[in-house]
Scaffold this motif. Structure first.
Motif, PDB file in Angstrom:
ATOM      1  N   LYS A  82       0.366  -0.879   0.138  1.00 16.79           N
ATOM      2  CA  LYS A  82       0.015  -0.045   0.023  1.00 16.79           C
ATOM      3  C   LYS A  82       1.313   1.183  -0.407  1.00 16.79           C
ATOM      4  N   ALA A  83       0.747   1.890  -0.609  1.00 18.28           N
ATOM      5  CA  ALA A  83       1.523   3.215  -0.992  1.00 18.28           C
ATOM      6  C   ALA A  83       0.708   4.624  -0.036  1.00 18.28           C
ATOM      7  N   GLY A  84       1.522   5.395   0.724  1.00 18.55           N
ATOM      8  CA  GLY A  84       1.837   5.649   1.642  1.00 18.55           C
ATOM      9  C   GLY A  84       2.468   6.386   2.379  1.00 18.55           C
ATOM     10  N   ILE A 129       4.532  16.277  -0.720  1.00 23.66           N
ATOM     11  CA  ILE A 129       3.937  14.553  -1.587  1.00 23.66           C
ATOM     12  C   ILE A 129       4.693  13.933  -3.040  1.00 23.66           C
ATOM     13  N   GLU A 130       3.802  13.223  -2.504  1.00 19.04           N
ATOM     14  CA  GLU A 130       5.405  11.827  -3.588  1.00 19.04           C
ATOM     15  C   GLU A 130       4.711  12.891  -5.173  1.00 19.04           C
ATOM     16  N   TRP A 169       0.825  11.783   1.993  1.00 18.79           N
ATOM     17  CA  TRP A 169       1.510  11.897   1.562  1.00 18.79           C
ATOM     18  C   TRP A 169       1.463  11.301   0.050  1.00 18.79           C
ATOM     19  N   ASN A 170       0.755  10.309  -0.401  1.00 16.45           N
ATOM     20  CA  ASN A 170       0.374   9.653  -2.256  1.00 16.45           C
ATOM     21  C   ASN A 170      -0.209  10.501  -2.697  1.00 16.45           C
ATOM     22  N   SER A 171      -0.773  11.632  -2.776  1.00 16.25           N
ATOM     23  CA  SER A 171      -1.483  12.104  -3.123  1.00 16.25           C
ATOM     24  C   SER A 171      -1.289  12.701  -4.926  1.00 16.25           C
TER      25      SER A 171
END
Length: 347
Positions: A82-84, A129-130, A169-171
């Motif tokens: 899972k990303a984040g 963020i990413e 963060w992964n927005s």
């Protein structure tokens, strides 16, 4: 008798094996496995990350990465990332770590202010963020998005109100942009819209004027007075003659790239640009920088007065002297120019 001994031996061996397995399971799942000294460590899992990417972040944080690998494989985390942004707290065991990085994506606060253009803003956000700066800039300047929401490339910066906001963060770039539009629309309450209408200004025009006010004065207690000057000029059809717009126009030209204009000269007043408010009536096409909320509120709630001029005050750096007549203003301006010359500031 011999057969019973064999049974006892087999049973004992079984117990030892079970005990060893239980000890292994306990050690793998429930023994503390963190070796950092802080209370909390964070890992950032990109959307395209592999298990090896996650493992490389975890390895410096854990005593036994192999034990973590074994449990991660057993719990199928290695193929279900899972990303984040995820937290690992001191003393966590492998089971708790996997549960955290699999399902507890933590939001964070991002902040920005005083960005001079969308490229600068995209660069600022990309550090938090990413999404990278190119993707952010492309989302911010998407012409379909802008036209559908009442903006164009000149006014697009005005959609981003400086503040702190909560994001994962992964927005994605689009997620960031769309949330900023929601925040912009939330800012424009019925009361603020009514105040803008009372001033005969659109929302974009309020932001544009606020950007000039903010560049003229960073003093929140003075900004309503500065806003009042410019609104007085607009009301009587007088050019804004705002020096910050001349600097903005100059910085678009190759000869002024990588320079700092500390003193506006007559040569700058001849620049052919829609942002030259000495040559053009009314407001420029869009904001010249990102205004603080204090400057926006200053435009919406200006000081009522009859001043038409202001010049920097050499005795109160950061503040200005205000004048109702051109003669008084020229005296104030000459005093400040003498100060600049005394400091060796000639351009």
């Amino acid at each position: 008798m011999y057969f019973k001994k064999i049974l006892w031996a087999v049973a004992l061996i079984g117990l030892l094996i079970c005990g060893g397995f239980a000890y292994y399971i306990y050690g793998t799942m429930f023994s503390p496995n963190t070796k950092f000294n802080n209370e909390t460590a964070y890992i950032y899992v990109p959307s395209s990350a592999s298990y090896e990417d996650v493992r490389s972040q975890l390895e410096p944080l854990l005593y036994d990465i192999e034990a973590f690998d074994a449990l991660a494989k057993q719990k199928k985390y290695t193929t279900n990332l899972k990303a984040g942004r995820f937290a690992i707290t001191k003393g966590m065991n492998n089971n708790a770590i996997i549960n955290s990085i699999r399902s507890r994506n933590l939001p964070l606060k991002i902040a920005f202010n005083n960005q001079h253009n969308l490229k600068d803003l995209a660069g600022r956000i990309s550090t938090q963020i990413e999404a990278d700066s190119l993707a952010l800039y492309q989302a911010m300047t998407d012409e379909t998005f802008l036209s559908e929401n009442g903006f164009n490339k000149a006014t697009a910066l005005g959609m981003y109100l400086p503040n702190s906001y909560e994001f994962f963060w992964n927005s994605s770039a689009e997620t960031f942009r769309n949330k900023m539009l929601k925040e912009y629309n939330r800012f424009w309450t019925a009361a603020r819209k009514a105040q803008a209408e009372k001033l005969n200004l659109s929302q974009n025009e309020v932001i544009t004027l606020a950007s000039i006010v903010h560049e003229e004065s960073k003093q929140a207690d003075e900004q309503p007075r500065v806003a009042g000057v410019y609104l007085n000029r607009l009301r009587i059809g007088m050019p804004l003659q705002a020096d910050p717009t001349l600097k903005f126009a100059a910085y678009q030209l190759p000869k002024y790239q990588n320079t700092i204009i500390r003193r506006v000269l007559n040569i700058h007043k001849d620049i052919d640009s829609p942002y030259n408010t000495y040559r053009n009536l009314g407001l420029p096409p869009g904001p010249i920088a990102m205004p603080d909320l204090s400057a926006i509120n200053a435009v919406l709630n200006p000081e009522s007065h009859s001043y038409l001029y202001f010049a920097a005050d050499a005795k109160r750096i950061g503040y200005h002297k205000f004048a109702k007549t051109l003669g008084q203003h020229n005296n104030n301006a000459r005093a400040y120019h003498r100060y600049l010359s005394s400091q060796g500031i000639n351009k």
